[in-house]
Design a protein around this motif. Structure first.
Motif, short mmCIF file in Angstrom:
data_model
loop_
_atom_site.label_atom_id
_atom_site.label_comp_id
_atom_site.label_asym_id
_atom_site.label_seq_id
_atom_site.Cartn_x
_atom_site.Cartn_y
_atom_site.Cartn_z
N LYS A 272 -25.87 75.85 11.02
CA LYS A 272 -24.87 75.97 9.97
C LYS A 272 -25.50 76.53 8.83
O LYS A 272 -26.46 75.39 8.20
CB LYS A 272 -24.06 74.55 9.95
CG LYS A 272 -22.68 75.09 9.14
CD LYS A 272 -21.79 73.98 9.16
CE LYS A 272 -20.46 74.16 8.51
NZ LYS A 272 -19.64 73.08 8.39
N THR B 104 -21.65 80.62 5.80
CA THR B 104 -20.98 80.85 4.63
C THR B 104 -21.53 81.36 3.37
O THR B 104 -22.74 80.91 3.24
CB THR B 104 -20.25 79.18 4.29
OG1 THR B 104 -19.73 78.77 5.48
CG2 THR B 104 -19.61 79.46 2.85
N LYS C 91 -17.74 82.95 6.43
CA LYS C 91 -16.74 82.52 5.65
C LYS C 91 -17.24 82.85 3.99
O LYS C 91 -18.39 82.88 4.00
CB LYS C 91 -16.66 80.98 5.83
CG LYS C 91 -16.30 80.47 7.26
CD LYS C 91 -16.56 79.00 7.27
CE LYS C 91 -16.51 78.49 8.62
NZ LYS C 91 -17.78 78.73 9.56
N LYS D 204 -16.94 81.07 0.54
CA LYS D 204 -16.61 79.87 -0.44
C LYS D 204 -16.73 80.33 -1.92
O LYS D 204 -17.68 80.74 -2.56
CB LYS D 204 -17.33 78.87 -0.34
CG LYS D 204 -17.41 77.45 -1.32
CD LYS D 204 -16.14 76.94 -1.34
CE LYS D 204 -16.15 75.65 -2.23
NZ LYS D 204 -14.86 74.73 -2.15
N TYR E 108 -18.82 69.11 -1.49
CA TYR E 108 -18.66 70.45 -0.45
C TYR E 108 -19.81 70.26 0.55
O TYR E 108 -19.65 70.27 1.77
CB TYR E 108 -18.70 71.66 -1.26
CG TYR E 108 -18.57 72.83 -0.60
CD1 TYR E 108 -17.37 73.01 0.32
CD2 TYR E 108 -19.85 73.59 -0.34
CE1 TYR E 108 -17.68 74.25 1.16
CE2 TYR E 108 -19.79 74.73 0.36
CZ TYR E 108 -18.65 75.06 1.25
OH TYR E 108 -18.63 76.02 2.13
N ASP F 262 -19.34 67.37 2.93
CA ASP F 262 -18.22 67.66 3.74
C ASP F 262 -18.71 68.49 4.91
O ASP F 262 -18.34 68.44 6.23
CB ASP F 262 -17.09 68.07 3.17
CG ASP F 262 -16.35 66.93 2.30
OD1 ASP F 262 -16.98 65.81 2.49
OD2 ASP F 262 -15.71 67.45 1.40
N GLU F 263 -19.57 69.46 4.47
CA GLU F 263 -19.76 70.71 5.53
C GLU F 263 -20.87 70.49 6.44
O GLU F 263 -21.04 71.23 7.50
CB GLU F 263 -19.89 71.84 4.66
CG GLU F 263 -18.59 72.40 3.98
CD GLU F 263 -17.44 73.02 5.04
OE1 GLU F 263 -17.79 73.34 5.95
OE2 GLU F 263 -16.39 72.61 4.55
N PHE G 16 -24.31 71.08 6.14
CA PHE G 16 -25.12 72.35 6.55
C PHE G 16 -26.37 72.03 7.00
O PHE G 16 -27.04 70.97 6.34
CB PHE G 16 -25.32 73.38 5.22
CG PHE G 16 -23.80 73.90 4.63
CD1 PHE G 16 -23.21 75.01 5.60
CD2 PHE G 16 -23.26 73.64 3.71
CE1 PHE G 16 -22.04 75.72 4.97
CE2 PHE G 16 -22.08 74.15 3.33
CZ PHE G 16 -21.47 75.33 4.01
#
Length: 375
Positions: free
Chosen positions: A2, A36, A56, A58, A72, A75-76, A78
Motif C-alpha cells: 500500500k 493513493t 485514490k 486524497k 490519516y 488509519d490507512e 501505508f
C-alpha cells in the motif's frame, strides 16, 4: 503493498512534477498497486491521468495540521510513502509523522538539491537544511533521483542513504510523433515555465546575433510565469528590435500543446538547471529535435546525434541554433524520428513504473536490489 505519494501542488501551472507525478501514480495503479496520491487542493489540479484507474486521490486543505496527517497515516496503514519534493513545510510535516509511526519514506528532490536551486534564497535554505531538511532526507530509506547527475549532487551534500536513478516517464501515446514535414514551420520553440532559471535571456542574446541570417524564422516563448518577469522579457525583445520574430505566448495544453510541438522545427530549453526536463521528453516524443544544455541530464542527445546538449553560454547556444537551422527539413525530420524512438523505448511511463515497483519491492525486502540503486 500500500503506497502513498505526496506532492504539495498539482496545479496545472506548477511545472513538470504536476505532470510526471500523476503519470507515475497512474502506472502504479495499472500494475495493480494500492496507491493513493495526496495533495493540497487547488482549483486547477492536473489529475486527469488518474481517471479510469484504481488510484485514490486524497485532498488536503492548505491549513492541514500534523495531527490530521498523523491520524490519516495511522488509519490507512501505508507500507511506504514517496515524498515528491522538499523545502515546503507540508513535506516536513508528512515526513515527521511517517518517522513517528515507523513508515519508511522515499524523498524525491525534484531538482530542489541541484546547485542552481540551492543558490536561490541561499541563506534561508541553508538554515532550513541544518534545522530540519537534512535530517528529513538522511532518514529516508532512499533518495529517488531522475538522473545520475542529480544523485551525485545529493551525495555531494553528505547524504549517505541509498540513491535510486529512475527518469520521469511520459505518456508517449499522448505526444504522438509527427508523420511528415508538411506541418513543420521555420519555428524554434521554447515551452516551459517562464523563469530566470530557464536561460531565456541567453536565448534572446543568441537570437539577436542570428536573426538577420534567418529572417524567415520565428522564436516562440510559450508558458506561464510571474507577470513582472514576463514583462521584463517583453521589454528586452522590444529593446533588441525583435518584436517581429520573437513571440511570448501564454501556456497551451492538450491538442494545442501537441500541435505547437509538432509544427516546430526545433525545440530549445537553455536551462541553468533541470533534474529531468519533461518538455524535452515531450518534444522528442513528438519528433522535434532538441537543443539544451549540459545542466540538464540529456547528454544522450549528443551521444546519439539526435540533438544538441551544449555547455551553457550564448556562444554555444548560437552555434547550436545555426547548425540546426541550416539543416534541411528532411534531416531535421529524420533526427526527430530517431529522438521519438528513443523516448518510446526508454521513457514511456510503463517502463519507468515497472522500475519504480522494483525499487519499492526491494525497499520492503521482497525483491533483489535493482541495478539503478547506488550507495
Amino acid at each position: 503493498m500500500k503506497i502513498l505519494t505526496f506532492i504539495s501542488s498539482l496545479d496545472i501551472n506548477a511545472g513538470g512534477p504536476s505532470r510526471s507525478v500523476p503519470i507515475l501514480v497512474k502506472g502504479l495503479a495499472e500494475l495493480g498497486m494500492d496507491v493513493t496520491l495526496m495533495t493540497i487542493y487547488s482549483e486547477n489540479m492536473n489529475v486527469h491521468a488518474l481517471e479510469g484507474t484504481t488510484a485514490k486521490l486524497k485532498l488536503l486543505e492548505p491549513s492541514f495540521s500534523r495531527s490530521e496527517i498523523a491520524q490519516y497515516l495511522k488509519d490507512e496503514k501505508f507500507h511506504l510513502i514517496q515524498i515528491q519534493s522538499m523545502w515546503d513545510l507540508p513535506y516536513h510535516k508528512v515526513m515527521v509523522e511517517a518517522r513517528r509511526l515507523g513508515i519508511p519514506y522515499i524523498v524525491t528532490p525534484r531538482g530542489m538539491l541541484e546547485p542552481w536551486s540551492l543558490s536561490q534564497k541561499k541563506w534561508k535554505k541553508k538554515l532550513a537544511w541544518w534545522l530540519y531538511q537534512r535530517n528529513d532526507v538522511q532518514k529516508s530509506v532512499c533518495v529517488f533521483t531522475t538522473a545520475k547527475m542529480e544523485a551525485e549532487h545529493v551525495s555531494n551534500l553528505g547524504i549517505t542513504t541509498y540513491k535510486a536513478v529512475i527518469p520521469n516517464g511520459i505518456e508517449t501515446d499522448a505526444y504522438p510523433c509527427k508523420i511528415s514535414t508538411d506541418v513543420v514551420k521555420k519555428q524554434v520553440l521554447f515551452l516551459s515555465r517562464i523563469h530566470v532559471k530557464k536561460g531565456i535571456e541567453l536565448l534572446f542574446e543568441a537570437w539577436k546575433r542570428i536573426h538577420h541570417d534567418f529572417a524567415d524564422w520565428q522564436l516562440l516563448i510559450v508558458g506561464n510565469g510571474e507577470a513582472e518577469y514576463i514583462h521584463s522579457l517583453e521589454n528586452r525583445v522590444e529593446s533588441f528590435g525583435l518584436k517581429d520574430c520573437i513571440k511570448i505566448l501564454p501556456p497551451v495544453f492538450g491538442e494545442a500543446k501537441i500541435k505547437v510541438y509538432q509544427e516546430s522545427a526545433i525545440f530549445c530549453l537553455p536551462s541553468y538547471s533541470e533534474n529531468f526536463g519533461m518538455t524535452i521528453a515531450e518534444s522528442m516524443s513528438c519528433g522535434t529535435p532538441v537543443i539544451t544544455t549540459t545542466n540538464c541530464p540529456w547528454e544522450i542527445l549528443d551521444e546519439s546525434k539526435i540533438g544538441w546538449c551544449v555547455d551553457l553560454s550564448v556562444d554555444n547556444i548560437e552555434r547550436a541554433l545555426r547548425e540546426a537551422m541550416t539543416m534541411t527539413p528532411t534531416d531535421l525530420y529524420e533526427m526527430g524520428q530517431q529522438a521519438s524512438k528513443l523516448i518510446n523505448e526508454n521513457y514511456d511511463y510503463r517502463v519507468v513504473t515497472r522500475n519504480t515497483l522494483r525499487l519499492y519491492k526491494w525497499l520492503l525486502n521482497s525483491g533483489e536490489k535493482p541495478e539503478f540503486v547506488y550507495e
